[in-house]
Design a protein around this motif. Structure first.
Motif, mmCIF file in Angstrom:
data_model
loop_
_atom_site.group_PDB
_atom_site.id
_atom_site.type_symbol
_atom_site.label_atom_id
_atom_site.label_comp_id
_atom_site.label_asym_id
_atom_site.label_seq_id
_atom_site.Cartn_x
_atom_site.Cartn_y
_atom_site.Cartn_z
ATOM 1 N N PRO A 107 29.961 41.738 45.127
ATOM 2 C CA PRO A 107 29.805 41.064 43.962
ATOM 3 C C PRO A 107 30.806 40.392 43.329
ATOM 4 O O PRO A 107 31.903 41.168 43.131
ATOM 5 C CB PRO A 107 29.117 42.256 43.156
ATOM 6 N N SER A 108 30.659 39.438 42.578
ATOM 7 C CA SER A 108 31.920 38.747 41.855
ATOM 8 C C SER A 108 31.225 37.911 40.662
ATOM 9 O O SER A 108 29.888 38.023 40.113
ATOM 10 C CB SER A 108 32.460 37.685 42.902
ATOM 11 N N ILE A 109 32.008 37.689 39.675
ATOM 12 C CA ILE A 109 31.829 37.104 38.529
ATOM 13 C C ILE A 109 31.654 35.459 38.776
ATOM 14 O O ILE A 109 32.720 35.036 39.389
ATOM 15 C CB ILE A 109 32.751 37.203 37.356
ATOM 16 N N ASN A 110 30.462 34.912 38.662
ATOM 17 C CA ASN A 110 30.247 33.744 38.857
ATOM 18 C C ASN A 110 30.038 32.833 37.449
ATOM 19 O O ASN A 110 29.907 33.375 36.563
ATOM 20 C CB ASN A 110 28.900 33.463 39.685
ATOM 21 N N PRO B 178 36.228 36.579 42.097
ATOM 22 C CA PRO B 178 35.990 37.794 43.048
ATOM 23 C C PRO B 178 36.829 38.899 42.864
ATOM 24 O O PRO B 178 37.922 39.036 42.147
ATOM 25 C CB PRO B 178 36.169 36.991 44.452
ATOM 26 N N ALA B 179 36.675 40.057 43.629
ATOM 27 C CA ALA B 179 37.572 41.069 43.696
ATOM 28 C C ALA B 179 38.461 40.659 44.722
ATOM 29 O O ALA B 179 38.359 39.996 45.413
ATOM 30 C CB ALA B 179 36.647 42.450 43.930
ATOM 31 N N ARG B 180 39.716 41.147 44.321
ATOM 32 C CA ARG B 180 40.821 40.887 45.039
ATOM 33 C C ARG B 180 41.592 42.071 45.610
ATOM 34 O O ARG B 180 41.639 43.102 45.097
ATOM 35 C CB ARG B 180 41.794 39.935 44.304
ATOM 36 N N ARG B 181 42.162 41.860 46.896
ATOM 37 C CA ARG B 181 42.932 43.065 47.401
ATOM 38 C C ARG B 181 44.142 43.219 46.437
ATOM 39 O O ARG B 181 44.622 42.469 45.823
ATOM 40 C CB ARG B 181 43.517 42.647 48.870
ATOM 41 N N ASP B 182 44.651 44.593 46.559
ATOM 42 C CA ASP B 182 45.999 44.869 45.879
ATOM 43 C C ASP B 182 45.868 44.722 44.492
ATOM 44 O O ASP B 182 46.832 44.486 43.772
ATOM 45 C CB ASP B 182 47.131 43.890 46.300
ATOM 46 N N THR B 183 44.683 45.203 43.881
ATOM 47 C CA THR B 183 44.313 45.365 42.546
ATOM 48 C C THR B 183 43.783 46.673 42.235
ATOM 49 O O THR B 183 43.345 47.478 43.366
ATOM 50 C CB THR B 183 43.237 44.306 41.875
ATOM 51 N N LYS C 101 33.687 46.388 42.954
ATOM 52 C CA LYS C 101 33.030 45.132 42.368
ATOM 53 C C LYS C 101 33.501 44.949 41.025
ATOM 54 O O LYS C 101 34.394 45.695 40.180
ATOM 55 C CB LYS C 101 31.664 45.505 42.190
ATOM 56 N N LEU C 102 32.839 43.683 40.289
ATOM 57 C CA LEU C 102 33.399 43.404 38.829
ATOM 58 C C LEU C 102 32.205 42.655 38.398
ATOM 59 O O LEU C 102 31.227 42.221 39.114
ATOM 60 C CB LEU C 102 34.513 42.737 38.670
ATOM 61 N N LEU D 215 36.953 39.641 28.474
ATOM 62 C CA LEU D 215 36.909 41.047 28.884
ATOM 63 C C LEU D 215 35.759 41.423 29.818
ATOM 64 O O LEU D 215 34.528 40.959 29.842
ATOM 65 C CB LEU D 215 36.782 41.868 27.603
ATOM 66 N N PHE D 216 36.037 41.913 30.776
ATOM 67 C CA PHE D 216 35.247 41.977 32.085
ATOM 68 C C PHE D 216 35.629 43.437 32.523
ATOM 69 O O PHE D 216 36.595 44.047 32.276
ATOM 70 C CB PHE D 216 35.249 41.050 33.086
ATOM 71 N N HIS D 217 34.455 43.852 33.371
ATOM 72 C CA HIS D 217 34.781 45.565 34.105
ATOM 73 C C HIS D 217 34.881 45.169 35.536
ATOM 74 O O HIS D 217 34.349 44.144 36.191
ATOM 75 C CB HIS D 217 33.411 46.247 33.472
#
Length: 383
Positions: free
Chosen positions: A236-239, A258-263, A268-269, A285-287
């Motif tokens: 899941p990603s923010i669109n 989208p969600a990214r590696r090394d974070t 999901k977000l 501001l997002f979760h």
């Protein structure tokens, strides 16, 4: 110890503040119920200067398991609640928020351990004191696509009017619905605007280049792997979507957030508070959720978007959270806690150089936080 950008932090509403004798399921069924949570509030400022929280209240049956059967609530037209029952041996109840029906092998089918409706709560202008709980303005289901409740409201004031998006849950679909208000307190259901399983939809507070915009988060059962050369994770990603009228929406086709590696976001977000216009751009501001236990660890992060081209991300911070769950805030609710490590931001307002942020804490209570606005202004940089 509080982080430097947090000026004040407080739980302003929790299950102990809700009058069960005025809760709709208890009143209309006579069942012994309890409030599982009063959380994830949409927020706006009213004409009188007070803040308004539209609180998601999760009401549940006090004794859900009886004689080997699990009992849960379903709404049915025109305006009554039905108790459904299911054998416990056919359920997976590992998630305290929902249960899975094991007899469906070809698809995943769920039920909810509680039923959510919306409660308007009026706060002082600084958001730290409850002024009035408007039980006479409770929002309950009004259509078959809300048979399992109304969840996670987000309120955006556009011009003189107020618009509220919600998640409506049913066996028909898991959709985003729109409510409209002239005063921020009394709302009318306008219907479905995003179809199956689109959550966390927040509206921008004005047209941009003649077009309405919104952040969305479509869900699904099927995701494809991402390329090995990049740092994007599947899921899941923010669109970003655009509309001529707030009712008909077209996705913006570029990959957005989208969600990214090394974070700290490995699961999901989703969008949090409606975007706030600042001199630096749109503050969002997002979760973001890190894999941890059954539910995951929810934190609040932020992005800044270009004021005139919201598809352009100026700053993306998904490594250093703005807010995390704070056990010291909910220590007085220790007997009520059923989740940990969850903060879910759902509203933000400006106030004299600071930001007032509304969040759900632990899917249990409403948290109000004052943030130093300069915290974001000092961190604007290119993505």
């Amino acid at each position: 110890m509080k982080r430097g950008h947090i000026l004040s932090d407080k739980i302003v509403l929790s299950p102990v503040d809700i009058d069960l004798s005025r809760c709709p399921i208890h009143v209309k069924t006579g069942l012994e119920t309890f409030i599982l949570g009063a959380f994830n509030p949409g927020m706006t400022r009213l004409g009188n200067g007070n803040l308004l929280l539209m609180v998601r209240v999760a009401e549940a049956i006090r004794e859900p398991i009886k004689e080997g059967r699990f009992r849960f609530i379903r709404w049915s037209a025109p305006d009554h609640y039905i108790v459904e029952e299911h054998p416990t041996y056919q359920l997976d109840t590992s998630d305290p928020r929902k249960f899975r029906f094991l007899e469906y092998e070809h698809i995943r089918v769920f039920g909810l351990t509680s039923f959510s409706w919306l409660l308007p709560v009026e706060l002082s202008p600084d958001g730290l004191t409850v002024q009035k709980i408007h039980y006479d303005k409770i929002i309950e289901p009004a259509a078959s696509y809300q048979e399992y409740g109304i969840e996670d409201p987000r309120i955006t004031k556009i011009g003189p009017d107020y618009y509220m998006t919600t998640c409506s849950v049913s066996s028909e679909r898991h959709s985003t619905t729109l409510y409209h208000s002239h005063d921020g307190l009394n709302y009318t259901l306008k219907g479905i605007i995003m179809d199956h399983q689109n959550k966390d939809m927040v509206l921008f507070p004005q047209k941009i280049n003649g077009t309405y915009y919104a952040l969305t988060r479509p869900l699904g059962e099927l995701y494809f792997t991402t390329g090995s050369e990049g740092n994007i994770l599947p899921g899941p990603s923010i669109n970003l979507s655009e509309s001529p009228d707030l009712y008909h929406w077209k996705p913006v086709e570029n990959v957005f957030m989208p969600a990214r590696r090394d974070t700290l976001i490995s699961y999901k977000l989703g969008a949090g508070a409606p975007p706030l216009a600042t001199d630096q751009g749109w503050l969002c501001l997002f979760h973001g959720v890190e894999k941890h236990g059954t539910v995951g660890k929810y934190r609040t992060f932020y992005a800044i978007l270009d004021r005139h081209h919201p598809e352009k991300i100026i700053t993306l911070n998904d490594t250093s959270p703005v807010l995390e769950a704070d056990p010291s805030l909910t220590a007085f609710l220790s007997d009520w806690i059923y989740l940990t490590d969850v903060v879910f931001t759902t509203g933000v307002e400006e106030d004299e150089g600071r930001l007032i942020v509304a969040s759900g804490e632990l899917d249990l209570a409403c948290r109000m936080t004052h943030l130093d606005r300069s915290f974001f202004e000092k961190r604007v940089k290119s993505k």
